[in-house]
Design a protein around this motif. Structure first.
Motif, PDB file in Angstrom:
ATOM      1  N   PRO A 135       4.086  -1.982   8.610  1.00 23.72           N
ATOM      2  CA  PRO A 135       5.301  -2.365   9.365  1.00 23.72           C
ATOM      3  C   PRO A 135       5.336  -3.830   9.786  1.00 23.72           C
ATOM      4  O   PRO A 135       6.366  -4.498   9.639  1.00 23.72           O
ATOM      5  N   HIS A 136       4.195  -4.332  10.275  1.00 22.20           N
ATOM      6  CA  HIS A 136       4.212  -5.653  10.900  1.00 22.20           C
ATOM      7  C   HIS A 136       4.178  -6.805   9.919  1.00 22.20           C
ATOM      8  O   HIS A 136       4.173  -7.956  10.313  1.00 22.20           O
ATOM      9  N   ALA A 137       4.180  -6.447   8.604  1.00 19.78           N
ATOM     10  CA  ALA A 137       4.246  -7.521   7.601  1.00 19.78           C
ATOM     11  C   ALA A 137       5.634  -7.577   6.987  1.00 19.78           C
ATOM     12  O   ALA A 137       5.823  -8.228   5.954  1.00 19.78           O
ATOM     13  N   ASN A 144      -3.982 -11.754  19.598  1.00 20.91           N
ATOM     14  CA  ASN A 144      -2.963 -12.412  18.768  1.00 20.91           C
ATOM     15  C   ASN A 144      -1.862 -11.478  18.258  1.00 20.91           C
ATOM     16  O   ASN A 144      -0.899 -11.927  17.651  1.00 20.91           O
ATOM     17  N   HIS A 145      -1.976 -10.174  18.501  1.00 17.31           N
ATOM     18  CA  HIS A 145      -1.028  -9.252  17.861  1.00 17.31           C
ATOM     19  C   HIS A 145       0.430  -9.610  18.178  1.00 17.31           C
ATOM     20  O   HIS A 145       1.285  -9.644  17.295  1.00 17.31           O
ATOM     21  N   SER A 146       0.701  -9.865  19.455  1.00 14.20           N
ATOM     22  CA  SER A 146       2.093 -10.189  19.809  1.00 14.20           C
ATOM     23  C   SER A 146       2.275 -11.665  20.122  1.00 14.20           C
ATOM     24  O   SER A 146       3.338 -12.068  20.590  1.00 14.20           O
ATOM     25  N   GLY A 148       6.835   2.032  10.031  1.00 16.13           N
ATOM     26  CA  GLY A 148       7.070   1.670  11.429  1.00 16.13           C
ATOM     27  C   GLY A 148       6.125   2.433  12.338  1.00 16.13           C
ATOM     28  O   GLY A 148       5.447   1.864  13.182  1.00 16.13           O
ATOM     29  N   SER A 149       6.088   3.764  12.152  1.00 18.96           N
ATOM     30  CA  SER A 149       5.156   4.588  12.901  1.00 18.96           C
ATOM     31  C   SER A 149       3.866   4.564  12.087  1.00 18.96           C
ATOM     32  O   SER A 149       3.815   5.101  10.978  1.00 18.96           O
ATOM     33  N   VAL A 150       2.846   3.877  12.605  1.00 14.93           N
ATOM     34  CA  VAL A 150       1.684   3.600  11.751  1.00 14.93           C
ATOM     35  C   VAL A 150       1.028   4.905  11.280  1.00 14.93           C
ATOM     36  O   VAL A 150       1.041   5.903  11.976  1.00 14.93           O
ATOM     37  N   ASP A 175      -7.024   5.138  12.105  1.00 15.36           N
ATOM     38  CA  ASP A 175      -7.317   6.012  13.249  1.00 15.36           C
ATOM     39  C   ASP A 175      -6.301   7.138  13.379  1.00 15.36           C
ATOM     40  O   ASP A 175      -6.494   8.060  14.174  1.00 15.36           O
ATOM     41  N   GLU A 176      -5.189   7.067  12.637  1.00 19.42           N
ATOM     42  CA  GLU A 176      -4.166   8.116  12.743  1.00 19.42           C
ATOM     43  C   GLU A 176      -4.620   9.347  11.956  1.00 19.42           C
ATOM     44  O   GLU A 176      -4.959   9.254  10.773  1.00 19.42           O
ATOM     45  N   GLY A 177      -4.570  10.492  12.614  1.00 21.76           N
ATOM     46  CA  GLY A 177      -5.032  11.734  11.986  1.00 21.76           C
ATOM     47  C   GLY A 177      -4.265  12.085  10.726  1.00 21.76           C
ATOM     48  O   GLY A 177      -4.815  12.662   9.791  1.00 21.76           O
ATOM     49  N   ARG A 189     -10.036  -6.115  11.006  1.00 24.86           N
ATOM     50  CA  ARG A 189     -10.877  -5.605  12.094  1.00 24.86           C
ATOM     51  C   ARG A 189     -10.314  -5.934  13.479  1.00 24.86           C
ATOM     52  O   ARG A 189     -11.031  -6.104  14.452  1.00 24.86           O
ATOM     53  N   GLN A 190      -8.990  -6.001  13.521  1.00 21.65           N
ATOM     54  CA  GLN A 190      -8.302  -6.145  14.806  1.00 21.65           C
ATOM     55  C   GLN A 190      -7.173  -5.122  14.847  1.00 21.65           C
ATOM     56  O   GLN A 190      -6.565  -4.826  13.824  1.00 21.65           O
ATOM     57  N   SER A 191      -6.907  -4.610  16.043  1.00 17.30           N
ATOM     58  CA  SER A 191      -5.762  -3.704  16.199  1.00 17.30           C
ATOM     59  C   SER A 191      -4.762  -4.411  17.109  1.00 17.30           C
ATOM     60  O   SER A 191      -4.585  -5.625  16.989  1.00 17.30           O
ATOM     61  N   VAL A 208      -8.227 -12.104   7.748  1.00 23.00           N
ATOM     62  CA  VAL A 208      -8.275 -12.680   9.092  1.00 23.00           C
ATOM     63  C   VAL A 208      -6.883 -12.527   9.699  1.00 23.00           C
ATOM     64  O   VAL A 208      -5.893 -12.982   9.115  1.00 23.00           O
ATOM     65  N   LYS A 209      -6.810 -11.866  10.824  1.00 21.34           N
ATOM     66  CA  LYS A 209      -5.504 -11.701  11.474  1.00 21.34           C
ATOM     67  C   LYS A 209      -5.081 -13.071  12.004  1.00 21.34           C
ATOM     68  O   LYS A 209      -5.814 -13.690  12.785  1.00 21.34           O
ATOM     69  N   GLY A 210      -3.926 -13.534  11.566  1.00 22.75           N
ATOM     70  CA  GLY A 210      -3.480 -14.876  11.949  1.00 22.75           C
ATOM     71  C   GLY A 210      -4.022 -15.942  11.009  1.00 22.75           C
ATOM     72  O   GLY A 210      -4.042 -17.124  11.355  1.00 22.75           O
ATOM     73  N   ALA A 265       0.751 -13.065  13.406  1.00 21.16           N
ATOM     74  CA  ALA A 265      -0.659 -12.877  13.049  1.00 21.16           C
ATOM     75  C   ALA A 265      -0.836 -11.752  12.029  1.00 21.16           C
ATOM     76  O   ALA A 265      -1.556 -11.893  11.036  1.00 21.16           O
ATOM     77  N   SER A 266      -0.135 -10.636  12.257  1.00 18.51           N
ATOM     78  CA  SER A 266      -0.204  -9.508  11.322  1.00 18.51           C
ATOM     79  C   SER A 266       0.320  -9.901   9.947  1.00 18.51           C
ATOM     80  O   SER A 266      -0.190  -9.458   8.928  1.00 18.51           O
ATOM     81  N   SER A 267       1.379 -10.695   9.941  1.00 15.53           N
ATOM     82  CA  SER A 267       1.972 -11.127   8.675  1.00 15.53           C
ATOM     83  C   SER A 267       1.014 -12.039   7.922  1.00 15.53           C
ATOM     84  O   SER A 267       0.769 -11.855   6.722  1.00 15.53           O
ATOM     85  N   GLY A 297      -2.565  -1.369   7.722  1.00 13.25           N
ATOM     86  CA  GLY A 297      -3.389  -2.020   8.734  1.00 13.25           C
ATOM     87  C   GLY A 297      -4.648  -1.195   8.952  1.00 13.25           C
ATOM     88  O   GLY A 297      -4.609   0.032   8.829  1.00 13.25           O
ATOM     89  N   ASP A 298      -5.768  -1.847   9.263  1.00 14.40           N
ATOM     90  CA  ASP A 298      -7.005  -1.058   9.371  1.00 14.40           C
ATOM     91  C   ASP A 298      -6.968  -0.080  10.544  1.00 14.40           C
ATOM     92  O   ASP A 298      -7.543   1.006  10.475  1.00 14.40           O
ATOM     93  N   ALA A 299      -6.244  -0.427  11.631  1.00  9.53           N
ATOM     94  CA  ALA A 299      -6.184   0.513  12.755  1.00  9.53           C
ATOM     95  C   ALA A 299      -5.370   1.752  12.406  1.00  9.53           C
ATOM     96  O   ALA A 299      -5.480   2.780  13.069  1.00  9.53           O
ATOM     97  N   VAL A 334      -6.274  -1.775   2.276  1.00  9.53           N
ATOM     98  CA  VAL A 334      -6.412  -1.863   3.731  1.00  9.53           C
ATOM     99  C   VAL A 334      -6.545  -3.339   4.111  1.00  9.53           C
ATOM    100  O   VAL A 334      -7.428  -4.051   3.601  1.00  9.53           O
ATOM    101  N   ASP A 335      -5.650  -3.781   4.975  1.00 11.22           N
ATOM    102  CA  ASP A 335      -5.684  -5.149   5.511  1.00 11.22           C
ATOM    103  C   ASP A 335      -6.802  -5.149   6.562  1.00 11.22           C
ATOM    104  O   ASP A 335      -6.582  -4.891   7.739  1.00 11.22           O
ATOM    105  N   PHE A 336      -8.008  -5.445   6.083  1.00  7.52           N
ATOM    106  CA  PHE A 336      -9.203  -5.174   6.883  1.00  7.52           C
ATOM    107  C   PHE A 336      -9.531  -6.380   7.764  1.00  7.52           C
ATOM    108  O   PHE A 336     -10.516  -7.101   7.541  1.00  7.52           O
TER     109      PHE A 336
END
Ligand code: TPP
Ligand code: MG
Length: 767
Positions: A49-51, A309-311, A97-99, A138-140, A165-167, A296-298, A22-24, A133-135, A161-163
């Motif tokens: 990472p997930h793409a 759908n993430h995993s 890898g580490s978002v 959230d990383e500081g 709107r899903q994490s 759209v994720k997926g 889905a991320s890809s 990824g849009d989530a 940003v791959d927007f």
């Protein structure tokens, strides 16, 4: 590739292989637009990472990846789950890898390019691009990076940003674009959105569509995303739930499927819309750009928009369907495009257009084995570190490559002398409003110190980027950072990212330990030494004496000056230093006895003998024949207490040898590699490690270190003897050095008692 790895490749351990379909799919349009149209060879891209499967697939289609790899996603020696600069085959510009970190990395590489252009002449233009990824927003660390003054006005940076709107867990609640837009704009970024695909754009041209556009812009994410799993009639109802009558009226004449097609036609899956915005951003050259690409994720898969759908992955039936949809079958599914087809020709063209000629200016000048500095009778390692750098700044060939950086602690970590000589970097000349007779803070394009805000995360992001400048900007540099030692942990994620990415740099953690006594518990580091020993690719160097530091720092500079290769053992040289001034006499007398060449070799190997306990007894006229023996193994600034303890032990007839471990990690890894070669090949068991040759007696050990007692607790095991490991096991507090050493059993008296105790327990054991 993901399906093969999970469902066709034999699974030997029952562990789910994974991969993110889905991320890809979410980023596939953006990446196709980039690699098959927009990118230039010089551009450097960090991929979410997930793409990573998409990146590998593109490399395959371009003819840059062997077919064999396609069935090796996430297998040992195959394609890594997340893009890896050092482990994946072919060109991967950034490890992710580490978002959050993969997002910030190109920003600091963009800053590095600006520095390189200022100092070494302009390189061919590059864009430093992050696909995020849009989530990740959230990383500081993202916002630390965006708001640092060192990253402003970087027109060579673009984030997309791959927007979707899903994490991982959910559909991201609310509509956050307005907040993010303001945050980026406040930091001086150009913000763009690619929201509408062609069908939406056409719809907005129709009469009475204004309220539809307004509704689409304000509909809550959760409601919008829930449309995707529904059939067209239900999707229409869901979309129109809560909408004004005018929107319902606008759609009245359209069929359910038409409505569904229009309202889900997002710009992040529309090549024309994406390319148009990429070209618009190209015109903005004085600030970084961020494009929010609505996706759209997926996308295009049965998983589209599903909150879970993430995993998730397609079932075998769904994969069969998907294959058919693409006009493929089991016999053709791995084929590249036919070279005669338009797609095949585009691939060939892009392969040649994206070929990078990576000519690197390496460091050709000789690097001295030591400086010509004369040290005082008493010195602190922090002060000596500063003096060595200042001295090296007088070498016109070498200094060109040295760039220092600090997160608002340059002066308090003794970089002032270097800064006085080379100035502070700023892309443009700046007027100095204050004239300081001690510190010349001259800012301009020739300056070689990059000052950061307080963020330690940014320190290591920048060091990581500077240490890969040969890869990203064709120019090798020698980066040197300084940070208060406890706050190494504050930047740990980006430090790990830098080393993992194969970057080379030097960092001084100073001051360290409880030795910075009055500063108190919040500033006293203890577990940083363990980080230095345990992090792969890192060399922990914690000398006590000035000359040893001089040799070790020059040696580290030659290590960092090496061209970047994949899989090197020693990449980052971490000097754990102190402001405590200590007498140099003991070291200088060993030096006089052993000679510089031999002693330097030992120091570089990680340890040497500081006191011969038998000789100490001889001097006192005491026979050593039946005397008990102990080895005091000292690391760093506690040397005076250890030397005093050795003397006190000699006075009571105990042979107390003192060994100074200047690089715990070198000694540790040397021992470990002798063990692993013995395990792999039983014949090599005879090969002694360095520690065994240095400490050949069988006496028990007391180790003394102003760091967690755990950091050196392996010594006894390495030598097969009893050990007491003295170190810091509680949070510190303010006090004097004697107060704190006493409280942590690092004082002379405690060392003496520990020595007699360890001798006692070893003897009991022997009996
Ligand atoms: C620092 C860090 N924390 C957590 C994770 C686990 N994780 C992987 S992806 C993900 C959600 C990503 O969502 P987003 O960035 O929006 O990506 P996309 O929706 O495109 O998959 C999480 C929490 C991680 N990889 N790194
Ligand atoms: Mg997302």
């Amino acid at each position: 590739m993901i399906d093969y790895a999970n469902n066709e490749r034999p699974n030997v351990d029952g562990i789910k292989v994974g991969g993110h379909q889905a991320s890809s799919a979410s980023l596939v349009t953006v990446m196709t637009a980039l690699w098959f149209k927009y990118l230039k060879a010089e551009d450097q891209v960090s991929v979410k990472p997930h793409a990573s499967p998409i990146l590998h697939a593109i490399n395959y289609l371009l003819g840059n990846l062997d077919k064999d790899y396609l069935t090796k996603l996430r297998s040992f020696g195959g394609l890594q789950s997340y893009p890896s600069r050092t482990k994946d085959p072919g060109r991967i510009d950034f490890s992710t890898g580490s978002v959050g970190l993969g997002a910030a990395a190109p920003l600091f590489s963009g800053a590095t390019r600006r520095y390189v252009d200022s100092h070494f002449g302009e390189r061919p233009k590059s864009k430093f691009i992050a696909l995020i990824g849009d989530a990740e927003l959230d990383e500081g660390n993202i916002w630390e990076a965006v708001s640092d003054p060192a990253t402003t006005n970087l027109g060579n940076v673009l984030w997309i940003v791959d927007f979707n709107r899903q994490s991982l867990d959910r559909v991201i609640p609310g509509v956050r674009i307005h907040q993010w837009r303001q945050q980026f704009e406040a930091a001086g970024w150009n913000v763009a959105e690619v929201k509408y695909g062609e069908k939406l754009k056409n719809a907005f041209k129709e009469p009475n569509s204004e309220s539809f556009q307004k509704w689409l812009d304000q509909i809550p994410n959760e409601q919008y995303q829930s449309i995707f799993g529904l059939d067209p009639a239900a999707a229409r109802n869901r979309f129109l739930e809560g909408a004004p009558q005018s929107v319902i009226d606008y759609f009245a004449a359209k069929s359910d499927s038409e409505v569904l097609e229009i309202v889900t036609d997002l710009g992040g899956h529309d090549f024309a819309a994406l390319l148009e915005e990429l070209v618009n951003c190209e015109k903005i050259t004085d600030k970084p750009s961020v494009i929010f690409a609505y996706t759209v994720k997926g996308w295009g898969l049965p998983l589209a928009g599903n909150p879970r759908n993430h995993s998730a992955s397609l079932s075998s039936n769904q994969i069969d369907e998907f294959r058919k949809e693409l006009g493929l079958d089991l016999g053709t599914e791995w084929d590249r495009f036919n070279s005669k087809s338009i797609s095949g020709q585009i691939c060939e063209l892009r392969k040649s257009e994206l070929q990078l000629d990576n000519k690197v200016s390496n460091i050709e000048c000789p690097i001295p084995e030591r400086t010509d500095l004369q040290f005082k009778a008493s010195n602190s390692t922090q002060e000596v570190f500063g003096r060595i750098l200042t001295t090296l700044s007088r070498d016109p060939e070498l200094v060109k490559y040295i760039v220092t950086t600090a997160p608002d602690v340059a002066t308090s970590t003794n970089l002032g002398g270097f800064i006085n000589r080379v100035g502070v970097y700023s892309p443009t000349e700046k007027r100095a409003w204050n004239v300081d007779p001690v510190l010349k803070w001259a800012e301009g394009p020739t300056g070689q110190h990059i000052e950061l805000g307080i963020s330690e995360m940014n320190l290591f992001m920048l060091l990581g980027a500077l240490g890969l400048s040969d890869i990203h900007s064709h120019q090798k540099l020698i980066p040197v950072g300084a940070v208060y030692d406890p706050f190494v942990l504050r930047g740990l994620d980006s430090l790990v990212h830098g080393v993992y990415s194969g970057s080379r740099f030097i960092v001084a953690g100073t001051p360290s330990g409880v030795t910075l006594a009055p500063e108190g518990g919040a500033h006293q580091s203890s577990i940083t030494a363990s980080v230095g020993i345990e992090l792969p690719g890192m060399v922990l160097i914690e000398p006590a004496f000035a000359t040893a530091l001089d040799w070790l720092l020059c040696d580290a500079i030659s290590g960092v000056a090496k061209p970047t290769t994949k899989n090197e053992r020693e990449l980052v040289f971490y000097f754990r230093l102190s402001t405590r001034s200590i007498l140099q006499e003991a070291f200088e007398s060993v030096r006089a006895k052993v000679g510089d060449a031999a002693l330097r070799n030992q120091v570089i190997s990680g340890a040497y003998q500081l006191v011969d306990g038998r000789l100490a007894l001889e001097v006192l006229g005491i026979s050593s024949e039946f005397a008990p023996e102990v080895n005091l193994v000292s690391t760093g600034v506690v040397a005076p207490e250890v030397l005093a303890a050795a003397q006190a032990l000699a006075n009571i007839g105990i042979i107390a040898n003192v060994f100074d471990v200047v690089s715990p990690s070198r000694i540790y890894h040397n021992w470990q590699s002798s063990l692993s070669s013995a395990i792999k090949d039983i014949k090599s068991i005879k090969n002694q490690n360095y520690l065994e040759t240095l400490i050949s007696n069988n006496a028990p050990i007391v180790s003394i270190h102003d760091a967690s007692s755990h950091a050196m607790a392996w010594l006894g095991s390495a030598l097969g003897v009893r050990q007491i490991s003295l170190g810091v096991n509680v949070f510190g507090q303010s006090g004097t050095i004697p107060d704190l050493y006493k409280a942590n059993l690092l004082d002379t008296d405690s060392i003496v008692k520990a020595a007699t105790h360890v001798i006692g327990i070893s003897r009991n054991k022997e009996r």
